[in-house]
Design a protein around this motif. Structure first.
Motif, PDB file in Angstrom:
ATOM      1  N   LEU A   1    -159.926  29.571   2.065  1.00 45.79           N
ATOM      2  CA  LEU A   1    -159.480  28.194   2.194  1.00 45.79           C
ATOM      3  C   LEU A   1    -158.879  27.724   0.872  1.00 45.79           C
ATOM      4  CD1 LEU A   1    -161.019  25.321   4.113  1.00 45.79           C
ATOM      5  CD2 LEU A   1    -160.486  24.947   1.721  1.00 45.79           C
ATOM      6  N   ALA A   2    -157.662  27.214   0.966  1.00 46.10           N
ATOM      7  CA  ALA A   2    -156.994  26.638  -0.209  1.00 46.10           C
ATOM      8  C   ALA A   2    -156.968  25.124  -0.048  1.00 46.10           C
ATOM      9  CB  ALA A   2    -155.575  27.183  -0.326  1.00 46.10           C
ATOM     10  N   PHE A   3    -157.418  24.434  -1.074  1.00 43.15           N
ATOM     11  CA  PHE A   3    -157.558  22.974  -1.006  1.00 43.15           C
ATOM     12  C   PHE A   3    -156.851  22.349  -2.195  1.00 43.15           C
ATOM     13  CE2 PHE A   3    -159.980  19.229  -2.468  1.00 43.15           C
ATOM     14  CZ  PHE A   3    -159.852  18.407  -1.355  1.00 43.15           C
ATOM     15  N   GLU A   4    -156.177  21.221  -1.953  1.00 47.10           N
ATOM     16  CA  GLU A   4    -155.501  20.520  -3.040  1.00 47.10           C
ATOM     17  C   GLU A   4    -155.636  19.021  -2.821  1.00 47.10           C
ATOM     18  OE1 GLU A   4    -151.214  20.488  -5.408  1.00 47.10           O
ATOM     19  OE2 GLU A   4    -151.550  21.869  -3.732  1.00 47.10           O
ATOM     20  N   SER A   5    -155.945  18.304  -3.901  1.00 41.95           N
ATOM     21  CA  SER A   5    -156.082  16.852  -3.792  1.00 41.95           C
ATOM     22  C   SER A   5    -155.661  16.193  -5.095  1.00 41.95           C
ATOM     23  CB  SER A   5    -157.518  16.462  -3.451  1.00 41.95           C
ATOM     24  OG  SER A   5    -158.383  16.702  -4.547  1.00 41.95           O
ATOM     25  N   GLU A   6    -155.367  14.907  -4.969  1.00 48.35           N
ATOM     26  CA  GLU A   6    -155.092  14.079  -6.137  1.00 48.35           C
ATOM     27  C   GLU A   6    -155.696  12.706  -5.872  1.00 48.35           C
ATOM     28  OE1 GLU A   6    -151.375  12.099  -8.627  1.00 48.35           O
ATOM     29  OE2 GLU A   6    -151.043  13.934  -7.453  1.00 48.35           O
ATOM     30  N   VAL A   7    -156.548  12.260  -6.784  1.00 46.63           N
ATOM     31  CA  VAL A   7    -157.263  10.998  -6.610  1.00 46.63           C
ATOM     32  C   VAL A   7    -157.116  10.173  -7.879  1.00 46.63           C
ATOM     33  CG1 VAL A   7    -159.487   9.913  -6.163  1.00 46.63           C
ATOM     34  CG2 VAL A   7    -158.929  12.092  -5.060  1.00 46.63           C
ATOM     35  N   GLU A   8    -156.759   8.898  -7.716  1.00 46.21           N
ATOM     36  CA  GLU A   8    -156.675   7.993  -8.852  1.00 46.21           C
ATOM     37  C   GLU A   8    -157.793   6.962  -8.756  1.00 46.21           C
ATOM     38  OE1 GLU A   8    -153.538   5.305 -11.453  1.00 46.21           O
ATOM     39  OE2 GLU A   8    -152.970   5.999  -9.445  1.00 46.21           O
ATOM     40  N   ASN A   9    -158.480   6.741  -9.869  1.00 48.13           N
ATOM     41  CA  ASN A   9    -159.641   5.856  -9.895  1.00 48.13           C
ATOM     42  C   ASN A   9    -159.493   4.845 -11.016  1.00 48.13           C
ATOM     43  OD1 ASN A   9    -162.174   4.737  -9.547  1.00 48.13           O
ATOM     44  ND2 ASN A   9    -163.228   6.700  -9.407  1.00 48.13           N
ATOM     45  N   SER A  10    -159.676   3.568 -10.681  1.00 53.56           N
ATOM     46  CA  SER A  10    -159.625   2.533 -11.720  1.00 53.56           C
ATOM     47  C   SER A  10    -160.965   2.401 -12.444  1.00 53.56           C
ATOM     48  CB  SER A  10    -159.232   1.183 -11.110  1.00 53.56           C
ATOM     49  OG  SER A  10    -160.175   0.776 -10.131  1.00 53.56           O
ATOM     50  N   THR A  11    -162.014   3.007 -11.881  1.00 51.74           N
ATOM     51  CA  THR A  11    -163.304   3.098 -12.578  1.00 51.74           C
ATOM     52  C   THR A  11    -163.303   4.353 -13.440  1.00 51.74           C
ATOM     53  OG1 THR A  11    -164.645   1.846 -11.009  1.00 51.74           O
ATOM     54  CG2 THR A  11    -165.764   3.547 -12.257  1.00 51.74           C
ATOM     55  N   THR A  12    -163.461   4.179 -14.734  1.00 51.72           N
ATOM     56  CA  THR A  12    -163.431   5.317 -15.653  1.00 51.72           C
ATOM     57  C   THR A  12    -164.776   5.540 -16.335  1.00 51.72           C
ATOM     58  OG1 THR A  12    -162.597   3.848 -17.392  1.00 51.72           O
ATOM     59  CG2 THR A  12    -160.967   5.062 -16.095  1.00 51.72           C
ATOM     60  N   ALA A  13    -165.806   4.866 -15.830  1.00 44.99           N
ATOM     61  CA  ALA A  13    -167.152   5.058 -16.386  1.00 44.99           C
ATOM     62  C   ALA A  13    -167.692   6.436 -16.054  1.00 44.99           C
ATOM     63  CB  ALA A  13    -168.092   3.982 -15.851  1.00 44.99           C
ATOM     64  N   PHE A  14    -167.124   7.077 -15.030  1.00 49.75           N
ATOM     65  CA  PHE A  14    -167.573   8.405 -14.615  1.00 49.75           C
ATOM     66  C   PHE A  14    -166.384   9.351 -14.683  1.00 49.75           C
ATOM     67  CE2 PHE A  14    -169.695   5.126 -12.147  1.00 49.75           C
ATOM     68  CZ  PHE A  14    -171.014   5.327 -12.484  1.00 49.75           C
TER      69      PHE A  14
END
Length: 638
Positions: free
Chosen positions: A145-158
């Motif tokens: 299985l090949a998986f690709e994602s891109e996620v943008e988060n405005s919370t940068t504490a984690f």
């Protein structure tokens, strides 16, 4: 001439593309895997690349590319591909492709093909986080299985940690972790166990890259360190960050605690005058801080129940104390803050504490400051001692750390700043299970007995929950617990939970139609009826990890055994004693008279971390206990 040059260029380009395509197909063929990676593995991470770009204190983008080959049904979980999202976290790209063992495409998933649901649990009233995922049921193994994602988060504490080895029986062919920091935001790293795995590190002005290759699958070993303590790991944190829209700054635990207090906890402890008057009356005749706190804790247990609130900043900020007082429910943050407010109304200072709640002893990392923890408890300094309160439980006693919060570092959140404090450690002598019994043996081989078990310390925690089961399930529990007694029947059960002394008592009547074994004119019996050691530790040709005994305890037993009419005991075995660095054990049987025997047993296990070379010695210690525990004696006719 120009046409010839262009033609050659096109041919070379096509050849290059075909070569790369052929290499990709080859890479996806599970039948060509290296045997060192397939050994002991349920799945193999063929390639993983996580790129984290820190754009600002309000934006972090995580790009993930991962290829996993699943070798058998036990590895399916490693191919689960999903991404979480909420109002602060946006999924910008999401896709997956399934290949068969020859690298041929089986199925392709675009973002619209992924299922979508709320991240629900059984205890939360409301949550705002959701998950996109897909379900694939394989027809054959292996598959890739090949998986690709891109996620943008405005919370940068984690900032997502790097843990290339997620589990046992998982091999890693290649894993890359990149931190890109073009804005030059102040960033901190915590690197552990890199040398042991020959991790390549490349640091530049733009960021840092970590690479690791060809890690064979690790096998679990009993009584060992947690996996996270043995694998390469990178923790990352920003000094300036954003949590659900709230700006933060922390470079050490003092500043982290101060920020959490000022932005998450402070000002949320107001109570109505009616409630304050009620609590004042409740503690009016209490003479000590501890007694006042105990009454208030019991008041909270009787008035409230646990319900999770995971909405926006509410996932980290407690509900208002007056709302908890009015509604009668809240999550760990809310109930802890509410109890803290009630104590404050009576002039009692207490501290809001962040902890990792788990049966494994997971510590808040004292050497690296970041947003940590999954639970909140309350600390009351009382002279030179600490009182610890689990405010979410309606059943735990006052000032009792169960085995999910005992003996670990917590973050104490105070107005002046945070500190690291350790919760109570229970010594072996505090974790006591004392079993007494009167046993009646009959000529027809039957047996009846009254058994009393008294638990204290963590033994209390390990036993007291049986009182909340139905009568039917209680009987099933004891039949399974003493499963080595054939044809066991459970009669009356009387359970007493003494929360004041933190002592749990079980009174049980049992019977068995065929306990003794008849051999000629003799009866064979096992004097140890109720505390046989059932641990069966495996033997390792080469132990890889240290021996870890996480918690110690003391078990004591004393039975009076009434012999059948017309029978007496023959020669009794000598007292057996074993002394080791892991603890001690004794087994003793004495004759009171011709009609009665007294059985005594003592077992003490000492907690600690021991060299891996000691494991076999410990295994032999437990094996010898198990052997002695089930030993028999002969009763002969008079």
């Amino acid at each position: 001439m120009l046409q010839k040059i262009l033609l050659v260029s096109v041919v070379l380009t096509l050849f290059y593309v075909e070569q790369n395509s052929a290499q990709d197909d080859l890479r996806l063929q599970a039948i060509l895997l290296d045997s060192t990676l397939t050994k002991n593995a349920n799945a193999i991470v063929r390639s993983e690349e996580v790129t984290i770009e820190i754009k600002s204190i309000n934006s972090v983008v995580v790009k993930t590319k991962r290829i996993v080959t699943v070798l058998n049904k036990y590895g399916d979980g490693y191919a689960d591909c999903c991404e979480y999202y909420d109002p602060n976290r946006k999924i910008k790209k999401l896709e997956a492709i399934v290949y068969d063992s020859f690298g041929k495409e089986v199925k392709k998933y675009k973002k619209k093909d992924f299922k979508d649901r709320s991240v629900s649990d059984n205890s939360s009233l409301v949550r705002d986080d959701r998950i996109k995922y897909f379900e694939y049921t394989p027809l054959n193994y292996p598959y890739t299985l090949a998986f690709e994602s891109e996620v943008e988060n405005s919370t940068t504490a984690f900032i997502k940690y790097w843990k290339p080895i997620l589990a046992y029986r998982l091999s890693v062919e290649k894993s890359i972790y990149k931190i890109l920091n073009p804005s030059k935001i102040s960033i901190r790293y915590r690197e552990t166990n890199l040398d042991e795995y020959s991790v390549e590190t490349n640091k530049s002005n733009l960021g840092t890259t970590y690479k690791v290759f060809n890690i064979p699958a690790k096998l679990p070993e009993v009584c060992s360190l947690p996996l996270n303590d043995m694998i390469p790991m990178i923790k990352v944190a920003l000094n300036e960050f954003s949590l659900k829209g709230v700006k933060g700054f922390a470079k050490d635990w003092k500043s982290m605690g101060k920020w959490q207090y000022e932005n998450l906890v402070s000002g949320r402890d107001k109570l109505s005058e009616t409630t304050i008057e009620k609590v004042t009356e409740l503690v009016s005749d209490a003479t000590t801080t501890k007694e006042k706190a105990k009454r208030i804790y019991n008041y909270v247990q009787n008035k409230t129940r646990y319900i999770g609130i995971q909405l926006g900043i509410g996932g980290w900020m407690p509900m208002l104390a007056e709302d908890v007082d009015r509604l009668g429910y809240g999550d760990c943050k809310a109930l802890t803050n509410y109890t803290k407010a009630l104590l404050k109304s009576q002039g009692i200072s207490s501290n809001y504490c962040v902890v990792w709640r788990d049966s494994d002893k997971i510590n808040i990392d004292s050497e690296f400051t970041s947003m940590e923890g999954n639970h909140v408890i309350l600390n009351i300094p009382d002279g030179d001692k600490d009182i610890w309160l689990e405010c979410t439980s309606q059943t735990l006693p006052f000032d009792f750390n169960d085995s999910t919060t005992d003996d670990r570092n917590v973050l104490v959140v105070k107005p002046e700043g945070g500190t690291i404090k350790r919760t109570k450690k229970y010594e072996p002598e505090e974790n006591i299970l004392h079993t007494t019994a009167t046993v009646n043996l009959e000529v027809d081989r039957s047996m009846s007995a009254t058994v009393k078990r008294v638990s204290q310390g963590l033994e209390y925690d390990w036993n007291y929950n049986i009182q909340f089961e139905t009568s039917k399930d209680q009987k099933l529990y004891y039949k399974e617990f003493w499963g080595y007694i054939n044809n066991l029947e459970i009669g009356k059960i009387n359970l007493n939970d003494n929360k004041d002394d933190i002592k749990f008592t079980e009174d049980i009547e049992i019977s068995c139609v065929s306990y003794a074994k008849k051999v000629g004119s003799r009866l064979l019996i096992s004097p140890n009826l109720f505390s046989r050691d059932q641990i069966n530790l495996p033997k390792y040709d080469t132990r890889k990890t240290p021996l870890v005994i996480s918690r110690g305890y003391v078990n004591t037993d004393e039975y009076i055994i009434n012999l059948p009419d017309g029978y007496m005991a023959g020669n009794l075995p000598e007292k057996k004693s074993i002394e080791t660095v892991f603890g001690s054990y004794s087994y003793e049987l004495e004759k009171i008279d011709d009609k009665q025997l007294k059985f005594r047993r003592f077992l003490k296990i000492v907690d600690g971390t021991f060299p891996k070379e000691k494991y076999e010695e410990y295994r032999n210690f437990r094996s010898e206990i198990k052997k002695i525990d089930k030993s028999r004696i002969a009763l002969k006719q008079q």
